[in-house]
Design an enzyme around this catalytic site. Structure first.
Site, short mmCIF file in Angstrom:
data_model
loop_
_atom_site.label_atom_id
_atom_site.label_comp_id
_atom_site.label_asym_id
_atom_site.label_seq_id
_atom_site.Cartn_x
_atom_site.Cartn_y
_atom_site.Cartn_z
N ASP A 70 0.90 11.54 -9.76
CA ASP A 70 -0.07 11.65 -10.85
C ASP A 70 -0.46 13.11 -11.07
OD1 ASP A 70 -1.50 11.81 -8.47
OD2 ASP A 70 -2.77 10.08 -8.86
N ASN A 129 -12.14 2.01 -6.17
CA ASN A 129 -12.18 0.81 -7.02
C ASN A 129 -10.83 0.07 -7.02
OD1 ASN A 129 -10.63 2.60 -8.39
ND2 ASN A 129 -11.80 2.55 -10.30
N HIS A 131 -7.90 1.61 -7.36
CA HIS A 131 -6.86 2.26 -8.17
C HIS A 131 -5.72 2.78 -7.31
CE1 HIS A 131 -9.12 6.40 -8.04
NE2 HIS A 131 -8.13 6.45 -7.18
N GLU A 136 -6.09 2.77 -13.16
CA GLU A 136 -7.45 2.28 -12.97
C GLU A 136 -7.51 0.80 -13.34
OE1 GLU A 136 -9.89 3.94 -11.73
OE2 GLU A 136 -8.85 5.86 -11.67
C1 F6R Z 1 -3.95 10.95 -5.44
C2 F6R Z 1 -4.14 9.61 -5.99
C3 F6R Z 1 -5.39 8.82 -5.80
C4 F6R Z 1 -5.85 8.74 -4.33
C5 F6R Z 1 -7.06 7.81 -4.17
C6 F6R Z 1 -7.61 7.88 -2.76
O1 F6R Z 1 -2.66 11.46 -5.82
O2 F6R Z 1 -3.27 9.16 -6.64
O3 F6R Z 1 -5.15 7.52 -6.29
O4 F6R Z 1 -4.80 8.29 -3.53
O5 F6R Z 1 -8.05 8.15 -5.09
O6 F6R Z 1 -8.06 9.18 -2.51
P1 F6R Z 1 -8.54 9.67 -1.07
O7 F6R Z 1 -7.33 9.59 -0.19
O8 F6R Z 1 -8.99 11.08 -1.27
O9 F6R Z 1 -9.61 8.74 -0.63
#
Ligand code: F6R
Length: 230
Positions: A70, A129, A131, A136
């Site tokens: 992403d 959430n 995602h 999302e």
């Molecule tokens: C990052 C990504 C996000 C994270 C998610 C968890 O490339 O795609 O979906 O994997 O938000 O983030 P952390 O690991 O910081 O809790």
């Protein structure tokens, strides 16, 4: 939870070791592995452990392809918020990876993934959430690679990474279709703040309202620490 392997480790360090073991083993079996690479905080100790192993010469990532999951729209390469930059610094460079696929547009990304013959492994973090990447809720299984406006929930959860810098409002994400088509998914989950959403993703209904719950239809390994599962 059929098809799901759940590996609970005592702490974040155990999580990193177990995840590095799994990823290293996959690279030994298939040195040309194509890997979808999450950034975020959770996988960083795993990537650091992999880097130690590369430096020690116990695993070789030189034929691996690292594929971006992403990105924000409108950030330059040297912008601290660039997820491409984060992936390069934390994964590509320390693991001495020479092949990468950057996520620039849905059409370019789809063609690049097709050229690879699909993805072998998706390394994912769990959003607060549910995602995955910037998929999302609600994101159905067929949600394609696309640009999107970030939801207030995403803006809030991403703000922790960037201090005083504003979170960009636009993003591009690999689609649920690409993630779910990976031959194997590895979901890394750390910390008590992820406990409720982890249980929902693994024990609740499989629904677009919790995109991570849809991973249960794939070959999924979840490695969590005790705080996230307990
Ligand atoms: C990052 C990504 C996000 C994270 C998610 C968890 O490339 O795609 O979906 O994997 O938000 O983030 P952390 O690991 O910081 O809790």
């Amino acid at each position: 939870m059929s098809g799901v392997t759940l590996n609970i480790q005592p702490d974040a360090e155990g999580l990193a070791q177990a995840a590095a073991d799994l990823i290293s083993e996959q690279v030994r079996v298939n040195p040309s592995l194509s890997i979808l690479v999450a950034t975020g905080n959770t996988p960083m100790p795993t990537y650091a452990e992999l880097a130690r192993r590369v430096t020690a010469g116990t695993v070789d990532f030189s034929r691996v392809t690292a594929v971006q999951l992403d990105e924000y729209l409108g950030v330059s390469d040297d912008d601290p918020r660039s997820l491409w930059g984060w992936m390069r610094r934390s994964f590509v460079e320390p693991l001495r990876i020479m092949r990468t696929v950057r996520l620039e547009s849905p059409a370019q990304f789809a063609a690049a993934v097709a050229d690879l013959g699909g993805l072998d492994l998706a390394i994912l973090g769990l959003g607060p959430n549910g995602h995955l990447g910037f998929n999302e809720p609600p994101s159905p299984p067929g949600a394609p690679t696309r640009t999107l406006e970030l939801t207030p929930a995403s803006l809030e959860s991403n703000a922790v990474y960037w201090g005083d810098l504003a979170v960009p409002a636009g993003a591009i994400t690999a689609g649920m279709d690409v993630i779910l088509a990976a031959r194997q998914a590895l979901l890394l989950v750390s910390g008590a703040h992820k406990r409720d959403i982890l249980h929902t993703a693994l024990e609740g209904p499989q629904t677009p309202d919790v995109p991570a719950s849809l991973l249960r239809r794939t070959a999924l390994t979840v490695i969590a620490d005790g705080a996230a599962w307990g």
